[in-house]
Design an enzyme around this catalytic site. Structure first.
Site, PDB file in Angstrom:
ATOM      1  N   GLY A 129       2.861  -1.083   4.320  1.00  0.00           N
ATOM      2  CA  GLY A 129       2.910   0.341   4.017  1.00  0.00           C
ATOM      3  C   GLY A 129       4.354   0.781   3.806  1.00  0.00           C
ATOM      4  N   GLY A 130       4.946   1.384   4.831  1.00  0.00           N
ATOM      5  CA  GLY A 130       6.273   1.984   4.716  1.00  0.00           C
ATOM      6  C   GLY A 130       7.322   1.085   4.069  1.00  0.00           C
ATOM      7  N   SER A 155       3.084  -1.885  10.439  1.00  0.00           N
ATOM      8  CA  SER A 155       4.526  -1.943  10.727  1.00  0.00           C
ATOM      9  C   SER A 155       5.116  -3.318  10.455  1.00  0.00           C
ATOM     10  CB  SER A 155       4.826  -1.490  12.154  1.00  0.00           C
ATOM     11  OG  SER A 155       4.428  -0.138  12.330  1.00  0.00           O
ATOM     12  N   ASN A 174       0.876  -1.174   0.000  1.00  0.00           N
ATOM     13  CA  ASN A 174       0.000   0.000   0.000  1.00  0.00           C
ATOM     14  C   ASN A 174       0.911   1.221   0.000  1.00  0.00           C
ATOM     15  OD1 ASN A 174      -1.785   2.061   0.383  1.00  0.00           O
ATOM     16  ND2 ASN A 174      -2.443   1.432   2.435  1.00  0.00           N
ATOM     17  N   TRP A 175       1.032   1.844  -1.163  1.00  0.00           N
ATOM     18  CA  TRP A 175       1.933   3.002  -1.270  1.00  0.00           C
ATOM     19  C   TRP A 175       1.360   4.233  -0.570  1.00  0.00           C
ATOM     20  CZ3 TRP A 175       3.796   3.102  -7.135  1.00  0.00           C
ATOM     21  CH2 TRP A 175       4.638   2.013  -7.352  1.00  0.00           C
ATOM     22  N   LYS A 176       0.076   4.191  -0.244  1.00  0.00           N
ATOM     23  CA  LYS A 176      -0.606   5.370   0.325  1.00  0.00           C
ATOM     24  C   LYS A 176      -0.374   6.574  -0.603  1.00  0.00           C
ATOM     25  CE  LYS A 176      -0.320   3.207   4.810  1.00  0.00           C
ATOM     26  NZ  LYS A 176      -0.342   3.345   6.253  1.00  0.00           N
ATOM     27  N   GLU A 220      -5.627  -4.742  10.395  1.00  0.00           N
ATOM     28  CA  GLU A 220      -4.627  -3.705  10.617  1.00  0.00           C
ATOM     29  C   GLU A 220      -4.946  -2.960  11.915  1.00  0.00           C
ATOM     30  OE1 GLU A 220      -2.521  -2.526   6.701  1.00  0.00           O
ATOM     31  OE2 GLU A 220      -4.207  -1.186   7.023  1.00  0.00           O
ATOM     32  N   GLY A 243       2.153   2.552  10.829  1.00  0.00           N
ATOM     33  CA  GLY A 243       3.098   3.655  10.699  1.00  0.00           C
ATOM     34  C   GLY A 243       3.757   4.053  12.003  1.00  0.00           C
ATOM     35  N   GLU A 293      -7.185   4.790   7.611  1.00  0.00           N
ATOM     36  CA  GLU A 293      -6.950   6.205   7.321  1.00  0.00           C
ATOM     37  C   GLU A 293      -8.158   6.821   6.617  1.00  0.00           C
ATOM     38  OE1 GLU A 293      -3.181   5.599   5.378  1.00  0.00           O
ATOM     39  OE2 GLU A 293      -2.291   5.067   7.314  1.00  0.00           O
ATOM     40  N   HIS A 335      -9.737   1.236   4.595  1.00  0.00           N
ATOM     41  CA  HIS A 335      -8.483   1.438   5.318  1.00  0.00           C
ATOM     42  C   HIS A 335      -8.742   2.395   6.479  1.00  0.00           C
ATOM     43  CE1 HIS A 335      -4.409   2.594   6.319  1.00  0.00           C
ATOM     44  NE2 HIS A 335      -4.017   1.496   5.683  1.00  0.00           N
TER      45      HIS A 335
END
Ligand code: 13P
Length: 257
Positions: A231-232, A210, A10-12, A166, A172, A97, A95
């Site tokens: 993600g990251g 994470s 997930n590049w966000k 999640e 994050g 977010e 998601h």
């Protein structure tokens, strides 16, 4: 409980034309022996670019959201059929977010899953509790309620979804759920899917929050952890590749999972 793990990036809201090209070129160059299913969920404007960059690779294209509507006067929205036009195979829905910053309700998330399914796109339904909910002992009831809304709206094709657990407090933050914590919630979700469909084994349940090169193998070795939503670490080619290789090893070591 799929046979091979599913790892989804997930590049966000990250990337750019040249950064995307570099990242995917590096991932393709370091591919080696990957024996898991892989997807990348990219921002809308880059769907065409990434579709072209992924042509001829086993990496599936994904989006990060979809409208609850099929077509019409909904300025700024993107429909499932538009995503399908660009070869999108996966779409994140719900998601945290988006639930948090865009006030998406459980009904919205269920309707988004429905639009994706109607367009032949696999919705990756994200569920997860906040830290306050975990500390109040509400984790199971929160994730069950979130998934129940999607099952209620999509019952007859619920075996076609992917679920991602999640925990909001792990996203994050560098604070990951322990493998035991993840497995416990995945088992709750698995039981809920089992009650909803005889084909529950088709549904992969991913862990996200994470996940990184250091913890991926332990998390992926849990019996009900069928993959990861990254993600990251998915923005660094070497880290993402290492996670893919760990997931591949896990699938080979435990072929029945
Ligand atoms: P991080 O891996 O950066 O914690 O993000 C997880 C996530 O939200 C993936 O959807």
């Amino acid at each position: 409980m799929s046979t091979s793990k599913l790892i989804v990036a997930n590049w966000k809201m990250n990337g750019g034309l040249s950064a995307n090209q570099l990242l995917l070129d590096d991932i393709k160059a370091g591919w080696g022996a990957v024996h898991c299913r892989v997807g990348v969920c990219v921002p809308y404007p880059y769907l065409t670019q990434v579709q072209l960059l992924l042509a001829g690779t086993p990496i599936a294209l994904g989006a990060q959201d979809v409208s609850i509507h099929a077509t019409g006067a909904y300025t700024g929205e993107v429909s499932g059929s538009m995503l399908r036009d660009f070869g999108v195979r996966y779409c994140l829905v719900g998601h945290s977010e988006r639930r948090q910053y865009h006030r998406e309700s459980e009904v919205d998330v269920a309707l988004k899953a429905r639009q994706a399914l109607a367009c032949g796109i696999t919705p990756i339904v994200c569920v997860g509790e906040t830290l306050a909910q975990r500390e109040a002992g509400e984790t199971d009831s929160v994730v069950k309620r979130q998934l129940a809304a999607v099952i209620h709206e999509n019952g007859h094709c619920i075996s076609e979804i992917v679920v991602a657990y999640e925990p909001v407090w792990a996203i994050g933050t560098g604070r990951t759920a322990t493998p035991d914590q993840a497995q416990a919630v995945h088992a709750v979700l698995r039981a809920q899917l089992k009650a909803a469909t005889p084909q529950h084994e088709r549904v992969a349940i991913l862990y996200g929050g994470s996940m990184n090169t250091g913890n991926a193998a332990d998390l992926l070795s849990q019996p009900d952890v069928d993959g990861g939503l990254i993600g990251g670490a998915s923005l660094k080619a070497n880290d993402f590749l290492e996670i893919l290789h760990k997931a591949s090893h896990e699938a080979l070591a435990n072929p029945m999972k």
